[in-house]
Design a protein around this motif. Structure first.
Motif, PDB file in Angstrom:
ATOM      1  N   MET A 219      45.012  -1.088 -17.833  1.00 34.38           N
ATOM      2  CA  MET A 219      44.679  -0.011 -17.324  1.00 34.38           C
ATOM      3  C   MET A 219      44.654  -0.906 -15.450  1.00 34.38           C
ATOM      4  N   ILE A 220      44.577  -0.547 -14.230  1.00 32.32           N
ATOM      5  CA  ILE A 220      44.068  -1.204 -12.754  1.00 32.32           C
ATOM      6  C   ILE A 220      42.469  -1.411 -13.254  1.00 32.32           C
ATOM      7  N   ASP A 221      42.081  -2.900 -12.874  1.00 32.26           N
ATOM      8  CA  ASP A 221      40.874  -3.486 -12.882  1.00 32.26           C
ATOM      9  C   ASP A 221      39.802  -2.650 -11.359  1.00 32.26           C
ATOM     10  N   LEU A 222      39.091  -1.761 -12.139  1.00 33.31           N
ATOM     11  CA  LEU A 222      38.467  -1.104 -10.620  1.00 33.31           C
ATOM     12  C   LEU A 222      37.450  -2.329  -9.553  1.00 33.31           C
ATOM     13  N   ASN A 223      37.231  -3.346 -10.735  1.00 32.34           N
ATOM     14  CA  ASN A 223      37.088  -4.074  -8.821  1.00 32.34           C
ATOM     15  C   ASN A 223      37.737  -4.494  -8.327  1.00 32.34           C
ATOM     16  N   HIS A 224      38.587  -4.923  -8.777  1.00 35.18           N
ATOM     17  CA  HIS A 224      39.651  -5.526  -7.231  1.00 35.18           C
ATOM     18  C   HIS A 224      40.375  -3.865  -6.121  1.00 35.18           C
ATOM     19  N   ILE A 225      39.867  -3.070  -7.072  1.00 33.88           N
ATOM     20  CA  ILE A 225      40.042  -1.382  -5.809  1.00 33.88           C
ATOM     21  C   ILE A 225      38.624  -1.465  -5.391  1.00 33.88           C
ATOM     22  N   ASP A 226      37.566  -1.961  -5.323  1.00 36.18           N
ATOM     23  CA  ASP A 226      36.327  -1.724  -4.950  1.00 36.18           C
ATOM     24  C   ASP A 226      35.928  -2.886  -4.294  1.00 36.18           C
ATOM     25  N   GLU A 227      36.430  -4.069  -4.328  1.00 36.88           N
ATOM     26  CA  GLU A 227      36.877  -4.910  -3.809  1.00 36.88           C
ATOM     27  C   GLU A 227      37.943  -5.025  -1.758  1.00 36.88           C
ATOM     28  N   LEU A 228      38.717  -4.327  -2.950  1.00 41.07           N
ATOM     29  CA  LEU A 228      39.647  -4.004  -1.134  1.00 41.07           C
ATOM     30  C   LEU A 228      39.443  -2.793  -0.363  1.00 41.07           C
ATOM     31  N   ALA A 229      38.424  -1.641  -0.979  1.00 37.33           N
ATOM     32  CA  ALA A 229      37.464  -0.706  -0.374  1.00 37.33           C
ATOM     33  C   ALA A 229      36.925  -0.974   0.784  1.00 37.33           C
ATOM     34  N   ARG A 230      35.991  -2.375   0.087  1.00 36.80           N
ATOM     35  CA  ARG A 230      35.136  -2.672   0.819  1.00 36.80           C
ATOM     36  C   ARG A 230      35.279  -3.720   1.956  1.00 36.80           C
ATOM     37  N   ARG A 231      36.818  -4.171   1.440  1.00 36.41           N
ATOM     38  CA  ARG A 231      37.342  -4.791   2.541  1.00 36.41           C
ATOM     39  C   ARG A 231      38.322  -3.852   4.208  1.00 36.41           C
ATOM     40  N   LEU A 232      38.750  -3.154   3.331  1.00 36.87           N
ATOM     41  CA  LEU A 232      39.198  -1.556   4.143  1.00 36.87           C
ATOM     42  C   LEU A 232      38.022  -1.134   5.076  1.00 36.87           C
ATOM     43  N   SER A 233      36.702  -1.012   4.666  1.00 37.24           N
ATOM     44  CA  SER A 233      35.724  -0.181   5.325  1.00 37.24           C
ATOM     45  C   SER A 233      34.910  -1.527   6.333  1.00 37.24           C
ATOM     46  N   SER A 234      35.591  -2.168   6.015  1.00 40.82           N
ATOM     47  CA  SER A 234      34.371  -3.221   6.491  1.00 40.82           C
ATOM     48  C   SER A 234      35.618  -4.069   8.268  1.00 40.82           C
ATOM     49  N   LEU A 235      36.556  -3.318   7.803  1.00 37.12           N
ATOM     50  CA  LEU A 235      37.416  -3.470   9.110  1.00 37.12           C
ATOM     51  C   LEU A 235      37.794  -2.383  10.179  1.00 37.12           C
ATOM     52  N   VAL A 236      36.632  -1.359  10.166  1.00 38.57           N
ATOM     53  CA  VAL A 236      36.177  -0.178  10.823  1.00 38.57           C
ATOM     54  C   VAL A 236      35.800  -0.155  11.598  1.00 38.57           C
ATOM     55  N   PRO A 237      36.580  -0.165  13.211  1.00 43.30           N
ATOM     56  CA  PRO A 237      34.990  -0.038  14.225  1.00 43.30           C
ATOM     57  C   PRO A 237      34.044   0.063  14.261  1.00 43.30           C
ATOM     58  N   PRO A 238      32.741  -0.797  15.227  1.00 49.10           N
ATOM     59  CA  PRO A 238      31.586  -0.153  14.779  1.00 49.10           C
ATOM     60  C   PRO A 238      31.743   0.722  15.739  1.00 49.10           C
ATOM     61  N   GLY A 239      32.424   2.045  16.398  1.00 46.04           N
ATOM     62  CA  GLY A 239      31.352   3.140  16.888  1.00 46.04           C
ATOM     63  C   GLY A 239      31.721   3.580  15.025  1.00 46.04           C
ATOM     64  N   LEU A 240      32.404   4.323  13.926  1.00 49.13           N
ATOM     65  CA  LEU A 240      32.248   4.456  12.865  1.00 49.13           C
ATOM     66  C   LEU A 240      31.468   3.772  11.657  1.00 49.13           C
ATOM     67  N   ARG A 241      30.718   2.533  12.213  1.00 46.45           N
ATOM     68  CA  ARG A 241      30.231   2.122  11.056  1.00 46.45           C
ATOM     69  C   ARG A 241      28.944   3.388  10.622  1.00 46.45           C
ATOM     70  N   GLU A 242      28.769   4.200  10.988  1.00 45.13           N
ATOM     71  CA  GLU A 242      27.413   4.941  10.126  1.00 45.13           C
ATOM     72  C   GLU A 242      28.191   5.529   8.580  1.00 45.13           C
ATOM     73  N   SER A 243      29.478   6.269   9.095  1.00 48.64           N
ATOM     74  CA  SER A 243      30.338   6.564   7.894  1.00 48.64           C
ATOM     75  C   SER A 243      30.588   5.780   6.887  1.00 48.64           C
ATOM     76  N   ARG A 244      30.506   4.514   7.028  1.00 49.35           N
ATOM     77  CA  ARG A 244      31.239   3.325   6.242  1.00 49.35           C
ATOM     78  C   ARG A 244      31.359   4.084   4.839  1.00 49.35           C
ATOM     79  N   ASP A 245      29.954   3.807   4.634  1.00 49.53           N
ATOM     80  CA  ASP A 245      30.122   4.493   2.610  1.00 49.53           C
ATOM     81  C   ASP A 245      30.844   5.504   2.281  1.00 49.53           C
TER      82      ASP A 245
END
Length: 97
Positions: free
Chosen positions: A1-27
């Motif tokens: 199976m796919i290593d979920l740690n890699h998916i979590d890290e990629l999801a964190r990186r993508l959410s960090s690219l979200v503009p500051p106005g949308l950061r409150e819905s980051r999680d």
């Protein structure tokens, strides 16, 4: 199976690219990114590294066995070709009358 740690890290990186106005819905975005990534990857026909390595080893053993058999056939053909009796195995049959 796919290593979920890699998916979590990629999801964190993508959410960090979200503009500051949308950061409150980051999680929530991070969870959505993670779900989309897992869904997309599950549709791909992927194998684990372990499965790949096992199949690679099988292929290498098969290739070695094939080469051994090719050498044995070549030796037998050489022996048959060196024999002075009649025709060689690949020669056409004489015409029938």
């Amino acid at each position: 199976m796919i290593d979920l740690n890699h998916i979590d890290e990629l999801a964190r990186r993508l959410s960090s690219l979200v503009p500051p106005g949308l950061r409150e819905s980051r999680d929530e975005l991070q969870q959505n990114f993670k779900s989309v990534l897992q869904s997309g990857l599950s549709k791909l026909d992927l194998v684990t590294r372990e499965e790949f390595d096992v199949q690679r080893a099988v292929l290498l053993r098969t290739r070695e066995k094939l080469e051994q058999l090719q050498r044995a056939v070549a030796e037998l053909e050489a022996q048959v070709g060196a024999a002075p009796t009649g025709s060689a195995p690949g020669d056409p049959l004489p015409p029938r009358h």
